[in-house]
Motif scaffolding. Structure first.
Motif, mmCIF file in Angstrom:
data_model
loop_
_atom_site.group_PDB
_atom_site.id
_atom_site.type_symbol
_atom_site.label_atom_id
_atom_site.label_comp_id
_atom_site.label_asym_id
_atom_site.label_seq_id
_atom_site.Cartn_x
_atom_site.Cartn_y
_atom_site.Cartn_z
ATOM 1 N N ASN A 189 0.045 18.070 66.563
ATOM 2 C CA ASN A 189 -1.000 18.987 67.038
ATOM 3 C C ASN A 189 -0.541 20.442 67.051
ATOM 4 O O ASN A 189 -1.268 21.326 67.505
ATOM 5 C CB ASN A 189 -1.482 18.576 68.425
ATOM 6 N N ASN A 190 0.667 20.696 66.557
ATOM 7 C CA ASN A 190 1.147 22.080 66.439
ATOM 8 C C ASN A 190 2.122 22.173 65.272
ATOM 9 O O ASN A 190 3.333 22.007 65.437
ATOM 10 C CB ASN A 190 1.829 22.558 67.712
ATOM 11 N N GLU A 191 1.597 22.432 64.104
ATOM 12 C CA GLU A 191 2.420 22.520 62.898
ATOM 13 C C GLU A 191 2.615 23.962 62.449
ATOM 14 O O GLU A 191 2.991 24.214 61.312
ATOM 15 C CB GLU A 191 1.785 21.673 61.798
ATOM 16 N N TRP A 192 2.397 24.901 63.354
ATOM 17 C CA TRP A 192 2.598 26.306 63.041
ATOM 18 C C TRP A 192 4.080 26.585 62.807
ATOM 19 O O TRP A 192 4.955 25.957 63.408
ATOM 20 C CB TRP A 192 2.105 27.197 64.178
ATOM 21 N N ALA A 193 4.343 27.553 61.939
ATOM 22 C CA ALA A 193 5.700 28.042 61.713
ATOM 23 C C ALA A 193 5.696 29.554 61.848
ATOM 24 O O ALA A 193 4.770 30.228 61.385
ATOM 25 C CB ALA A 193 6.201 27.639 60.333
ATOM 26 N N LEU A 194 6.724 30.069 62.487
ATOM 27 C CA LEU A 194 6.909 31.516 62.617
ATOM 28 C C LEU A 194 8.056 31.942 61.723
ATOM 29 O O LEU A 194 9.016 31.199 61.520
ATOM 30 C CB LEU A 194 7.227 31.900 64.057
ATOM 31 N N GLN A 195 7.954 33.152 61.212
ATOM 32 C CA GLN A 195 9.049 33.749 60.432
ATOM 33 C C GLN A 195 9.318 35.150 60.981
ATOM 34 O O GLN A 195 9.068 36.150 60.344
ATOM 35 C CB GLN A 195 8.674 33.816 58.953
ATOM 36 N N PRO A 196 9.859 35.221 62.207
ATOM 37 C CA PRO A 196 10.091 36.535 62.815
ATOM 38 C C PRO A 196 11.405 37.148 62.359
ATOM 39 O O PRO A 196 12.368 36.453 62.022
ATOM 40 C CB PRO A 196 10.145 36.204 64.308
ATOM 41 N N LEU A 197 11.451 38.463 62.369
ATOM 42 C CA LEU A 197 12.709 39.162 62.114
ATOM 43 C C LEU A 197 13.622 38.939 63.308
ATOM 44 O O LEU A 197 13.237 39.149 64.452
ATOM 45 C CB LEU A 197 12.459 40.647 61.896
ATOM 46 N N THR A 198 14.829 38.505 63.017
ATOM 47 C CA THR A 198 15.748 38.156 64.096
ATOM 48 C C THR A 198 17.029 38.991 64.086
ATOM 49 O O THR A 198 17.883 38.810 64.953
ATOM 50 C CB THR A 198 16.120 36.665 64.014
ATOM 51 N N GLY A 199 17.182 39.880 63.135
ATOM 52 C CA GLY A 199 18.370 40.717 63.117
ATOM 53 C C GLY A 199 18.395 41.665 61.941
ATOM 54 O O GLY A 199 17.473 41.676 61.107
ATOM 55 N N ARG A 200 19.438 42.480 61.883
ATOM 56 C CA ARG A 200 19.647 43.421 60.785
ATOM 57 C C ARG A 200 21.039 43.220 60.204
ATOM 58 O O ARG A 200 21.980 42.878 60.926
ATOM 59 C CB ARG A 200 19.506 44.863 61.269
ATOM 60 N N ASN A 201 21.142 43.471 58.903
ATOM 61 C CA ASN A 201 22.429 43.379 58.224
ATOM 62 C C ASN A 201 22.966 44.769 57.918
ATOM 63 O O ASN A 201 22.210 45.668 57.534
ATOM 64 C CB ASN A 201 22.287 42.611 56.912
ATOM 65 N N GLU A 202 24.266 44.940 58.077
ATOM 66 C CA GLU A 202 24.915 46.178 57.675
ATOM 67 C C GLU A 202 26.076 45.821 56.759
ATOM 68 O O GLU A 202 26.580 44.694 56.782
ATOM 69 C CB GLU A 202 25.401 46.972 58.878
ATOM 70 N N ASN A 203 26.494 46.780 55.933
ATOM 71 C CA ASN A 203 27.600 46.490 55.029
ATOM 72 C C ASN A 203 28.936 46.682 55.732
ATOM 73 O O ASN A 203 28.988 47.001 56.929
ATOM 74 C CB ASN A 203 27.498 47.304 53.731
ATOM 75 N N SER A 204 30.017 46.491 55.005
ATOM 76 C CA SER A 204 31.344 46.546 55.624
ATOM 77 C C SER A 204 31.675 47.920 56.172
ATOM 78 O O SER A 204 32.538 48.055 57.046
ATOM 79 C CB SER A 204 32.412 46.117 54.614
#
Length: 494
Positions: free
Chosen positions: A398-413
């Motif tokens: 009865n709940n097959e929803w999926a979320l795709q939220p931004l969860t972080g940021r990437n930085e280089n070395s």
């Protein structure tokens, strides 16, 4: 239709799930009235409260907003009832104002398959353009997926279309005509440039979508021998980990042939798996597993969890593929990347991750500017809401929803991550709709310009851009999430 100034109307990017080892246990939060019928909204709030990158900046997601008691439950239930439509609840109540990419789907199957490049599609990849000062829309073909319905029809790169099923495309109807539920089969009314206008030319092409079409992201690879140089050329359309081994095989051919220079074509690549990004970076530059490719920054809540576990937020260059094969690395100190406004997420991450270690010559246009990663979340609390294929039987029907939220940021070395406005080209050359050329042909403008940079030969070709534009890639797989735009899903974290 004049096209003096062109405005973008579409963005396209893809995201996939991130399954973590030794996942944390989400702390107890208040529950709603079980009879209120707000199970979807409850899942959305709890998942976003824990994982969302901007959780601390969204008042509705504050940890202390709803105390864990009877009064808190009543207030929480009332809040969840504030939006009957879960899509509106997510968009209006939970998403941070500066967030351009977090998205959702009422069916986790559709979302997760799309993240693997599997979609209901006719195989036509196109851009849509809205000439400024008008409500008109016209489309142009960027490429066609192999073994698709479109690949069997008389349509290809550079072709224009102005209408669908006899109706001219406009801002008010293009969603329904191209992306609507009843548009599995449609007729494109083709067009041509005439006197600086895009007009119908009387030709039609009928296209039909097929279920489960998977695009091979390795669109084209070639080796050119020019002036004693062996130049590898790869058109790579999406960072999909299912194709990591074939990708390594391409670099094996490059390495065996003695490739000295590489042109990596990411002009239509919207993003992909972070793992694949690191692998590709290793294939290009090197396999020193002590060198940092990226550092991930999560929200404060999850960063504390990682700190308590002693987990490393860094990812390093790799020496082996997921299947255990040695990475075929070219060991280059310079690479030429073709990128445009349709290049996003993992494409930008690759450029940024390689930048501290080698000379990355960016030919084309400014990129999209997505420096965040995301996680696929479903209603599986015992797994901290993280989507895991082996646990789909735990997702309530009865709940097959999926979320795709931004969860972080990437930085280089080197610590650089600030490219939300896009990465600017070293050699500016926007695509020209009047002369897109053939991908992989030495006369195609962007490839020709990159080879010009390699060989030093100039003035051999005309690179005049007759029609400067800013356009994002389009396809029939978009779902509108806002009235004035398409929110694109982004394949990002693995």
């Amino acid at each position: 239709m004049k096209y003096l100034k062109i405005a973008p109307i579409l963005l396209w990017v893809f995201i996939t799930s991130c399954s973590t080892d030794d996942s944390p246990t989400i702390p107890r939060t208040v529950d709603p009235d079980p009879n209120a019928g707000v199970g979807v909204q409850d899942f959305m709030w709890k998942a976003m409260n824990y994982w969302y990158f901007w959780q601390a900046e969204v008042p509705n997601l504050a940890d202390d907003k709803f105390p864990v008691n009877a009064a808190g439950s009543e207030a929480y239930t009332e809040f969840l009832l504030s939006e009957d439509n879960p899509a509106d609840f997510f968009t209006n109540q939970l998403r941070f104002g500066e967030d351009r990419f977090s998205t959702f789907n009422p069916d986790y199957r559709v979302l997760t398959q799309s993240l693997s490049g599997i979609n209901k599609s006719n195989g036509l990849k196109f851009g849509l353009i809205n000439p400024s000062g008008t409500t008109d829309i016209f489309g142009y073909v960027r490429y066609v997926i192999a073994e698709s319905d479109a690949s069997t029809k008389n349509i290809g790169r550079g072709d224009l279309f102005r209408g669908v099923n006899g109706q001219l495309l406009t801002e008010s109807n293009y969603r329904d005509l191209l992306f609507g539920d009843n548009s599995d089969t449609y007729t494109l009314n083709m067009a041509s440039f005439e006197n600086d206008e895009v007009v119908l030319n009387g030709e039609d092409v009928i296209l039909t979508k097929q279920e489960g079409l998977q695009e091979d992201p390795i669109f084209l690879d070639k080796i050119f021998e020019i002036q004693g140089k062996k130049i590898g050329y790869l058109v790579y359309q999406q960072f999909l980990d299912e194709f990591d081994e074939p990708l390594n095989e391409v670099f094996g051919r490059f390495k065996s042939a003695g490739v000295t220079d590489l042109v990596l074509d990411l002009r239509y690549n919207p993003g992909g798996s972070v793992n694949t990004t690191v692998l590709l970076g290793s294939m290009i530059h090197g396999t020193n597993t002590n060198d940092v490719f990226l550092k991930a920054k999560w929200n404060d809540k999850y960063l504390q969890v990682l700190a308590d576990r002693g987990s490393d937020v860094r990812r390093f260059f790799k020496s082996k593929t997921p299947a255990g094969a040695a990475i075929n690395s070219l060991g280059l100190n310079k690479v030429y990347v073709l990128a445009t406004r349709a290049s996003a997420s993992a494409s930008e991450l690759l450029i940024n991750g390689l930048d501290p270690y080698m000379d990355v010559v960016h030919v084309g246009d400014a990129t999209r500017g997505k420096n965040e990663f995301s996680v696929t979340l479903v209603d599986d609390r015992d797994n901290d809401y993280v989507y895991t294929p082996s646990r789909v039987n735990k997702i309530p029907q009865n709940n097959e929803w999926a979320l795709q939220p931004l969860t972080g940021r990437n930085e280089n070395s080197a610590g650089f991550f600030d490219y939300t406005d896009g990465l600017n080209p070293d050699v500016p050359l926007p695509e020209d709709l009047a002369n897109l050329g053939v991908l992989g042909d030495l006369s195609e403008p962007l490839l020709a310009k990159a080879i010009e940079q390699i060989t030093g030969e100039t003035g051999k070709r005309d690179f005049t851009v007759k029609m400067p534009i800013e356009v994002y890639i389009g396809s029939e797989m978009f779902t509108p999430l806002r009235d004035n735009m398409f929110m694109n899903t982004i394949l990002d974290e693995q």
